[in-house]
Design a protein around this motif. Structure first.
Motif, PDB file in Angstrom:
ATOM      1  N   GLU A 182       0.829  -1.205   0.000  1.00 23.62           N
ATOM      2  CA  GLU A 182       0.000   0.000   0.000  1.00 23.62           C
ATOM      3  C   GLU A 182       0.859   1.249   0.000  1.00 23.62           C
ATOM      4  OE1 GLU A 182      -3.126  -0.023   2.852  1.00 23.62           O
ATOM      5  OE2 GLU A 182      -3.847  -1.973   2.185  1.00 23.62           O
ATOM      6  N   LYS A 183       0.247   2.363  -0.429  1.00 18.42           N
ATOM      7  CA  LYS A 183       0.917   3.660  -0.451  1.00 18.42           C
ATOM      8  C   LYS A 183       0.630   4.400   0.846  1.00 18.42           C
ATOM      9  CE  LYS A 183      -0.938   4.899  -4.437  1.00 18.42           C
ATOM     10  NZ  LYS A 183      -1.343   5.741  -5.548  1.00 18.42           N
ATOM     11  N   ASP A 200       2.945  10.440   1.807  1.00 18.57           N
ATOM     12  CA  ASP A 200       4.079  10.460   0.886  1.00 18.57           C
ATOM     13  C   ASP A 200       3.837   9.434  -0.208  1.00 18.57           C
ATOM     14  OD1 ASP A 200       6.478  10.455  -0.433  1.00 18.57           O
ATOM     15  OD2 ASP A 200       7.706  10.091   1.338  1.00 18.57           O
ATOM     16  N   GLU A 201       3.527   9.893  -1.404  1.00 15.87           N
ATOM     17  CA  GLU A 201       3.195   9.013  -2.530  1.00 15.87           C
ATOM     18  C   GLU A 201       4.296   7.997  -2.829  1.00 15.87           C
ATOM     19  OE1 GLU A 201       0.512   8.738  -4.808  1.00 15.87           O
ATOM     20  OE2 GLU A 201      -0.590   9.838  -3.286  1.00 15.87           O
ATOM     21  N   ASP A 202       5.569   8.384  -2.596  1.00 20.81           N
ATOM     22  CA  ASP A 202       6.687   7.491  -2.918  1.00 20.81           C
ATOM     23  C   ASP A 202       6.922   6.434  -1.853  1.00 20.81           C
ATOM     24  OD1 ASP A 202       7.151   8.843  -5.279  1.00 20.81           O
ATOM     25  OD2 ASP A 202       8.498  10.286  -4.314  1.00 20.81           O
ATOM     26  N   ASP A 203       6.390   6.636  -0.653  1.00 16.08           N
ATOM     27  CA  ASP A 203       6.602   5.697   0.444  1.00 16.08           C
ATOM     28  C   ASP A 203       5.545   4.595   0.375  1.00 16.08           C
ATOM     29  OD1 ASP A 203       7.805   4.626   2.647  1.00 16.08           O
ATOM     30  OD2 ASP A 203       6.771   5.913   4.077  1.00 16.08           O
ATOM     31  N   ASN A 219       4.569  -3.031   7.893  1.00 15.32           N
ATOM     32  CA  ASN A 219       5.971  -2.682   7.980  1.00 15.32           C
ATOM     33  C   ASN A 219       6.404  -2.027   6.674  1.00 15.32           C
ATOM     34  OD1 ASN A 219       8.686  -2.605   8.896  1.00 15.32           O
ATOM     35  ND2 ASN A 219       8.292  -4.456  10.068  1.00 15.32           N
ATOM     36  N   SER A 220       7.527  -1.331   6.716  1.00 10.04           N
ATOM     37  CA  SER A 220       8.002  -0.654   5.514  1.00 10.04           C
ATOM     38  C   SER A 220       8.300  -1.665   4.411  1.00 10.04           C
ATOM     39  CB  SER A 220       9.252   0.174   5.827  1.00 10.04           C
ATOM     40  OG  SER A 220      10.271  -0.661   6.315  1.00 10.04           O
ATOM     41  N   ARG A 221       8.260  -1.183   3.194  1.00 10.84           N
ATOM     42  CA  ARG A 221       8.405  -2.045   2.034  1.00 10.84           C
ATOM     43  C   ARG A 221       9.864  -2.390   1.794  1.00 10.84           C
ATOM     44  NH1 ARG A 221       8.963  -0.508  -3.452  1.00 10.84           N
ATOM     45  NH2 ARG A 221       8.564  -2.285  -4.797  1.00 10.84           N
ATOM     46  N   SER A 222      10.230  -3.611   2.096  1.00 13.85           N
ATOM     47  CA  SER A 222      11.540  -4.156   1.735  1.00 13.85           C
ATOM     48  C   SER A 222      11.380  -5.671   1.685  1.00 13.85           C
ATOM     49  CB  SER A 222      12.621  -3.772   2.748  1.00 13.85           C
ATOM     50  OG  SER A 222      12.477  -4.520   3.933  1.00 13.85           O
ATOM     51  N   ASP A 223      12.222  -6.312   0.899  1.00 15.15           N
ATOM     52  CA  ASP A 223      12.149  -7.775   0.808  1.00 15.15           C
ATOM     53  C   ASP A 223      12.379  -8.411   2.172  1.00 15.15           C
ATOM     54  OD1 ASP A 223      11.609  -7.620  -1.880  1.00 15.15           O
ATOM     55  OD2 ASP A 223      13.682  -7.970  -2.489  1.00 15.15           O
TER      56      ASP A 223
END
Length: 85
Positions: A29-30, A34-37, A53-57
């Motif tokens: 999700e966005k 912050d559109e980029d986050d 959680n934040s987007r990371s593998d």
């Protein structure tokens, strides 16, 4: 033979079936501010408990997916009827 598989909702990248028959869906999700986050959200469609959680593998593999699997193994909430909040 009848198939019980349904089409996943748009945006769902992984899905776990709970003991009670609901699902735990993982989406990307966005951030509204912050559109980029972007971040990952795992949400139960029965009891509505969530993990994000934040987007990371790494976060997806070691935090969000394990939470979704663990929650699905224990949650006995039944799926909400169509249209229920």
């Amino acid at each position: 033979m009848t198939s019980t598989q349904n089409t996943w909702p748009e945006g769902v990248i992984a899905r776990y079936l709970t003991v009670g028959g609901a699902t735990v869906d993982i989406r990307e999700e966005k951030d509204d501010c912050d559109e980029d986050d972007r971040f990952y959200v795992a949400a139960c469609t029965g009891c509505t408990d969530k993990c994000w959680n934040s987007r990371s593998d790494w976060n997806l593999s070691y935090q969000v997916r394990p939470w979704a699997q663990s929650h699905a193994e224990k949650c006995r909430a039944m799926p909400k009827p169509d249209g229920a909040r």
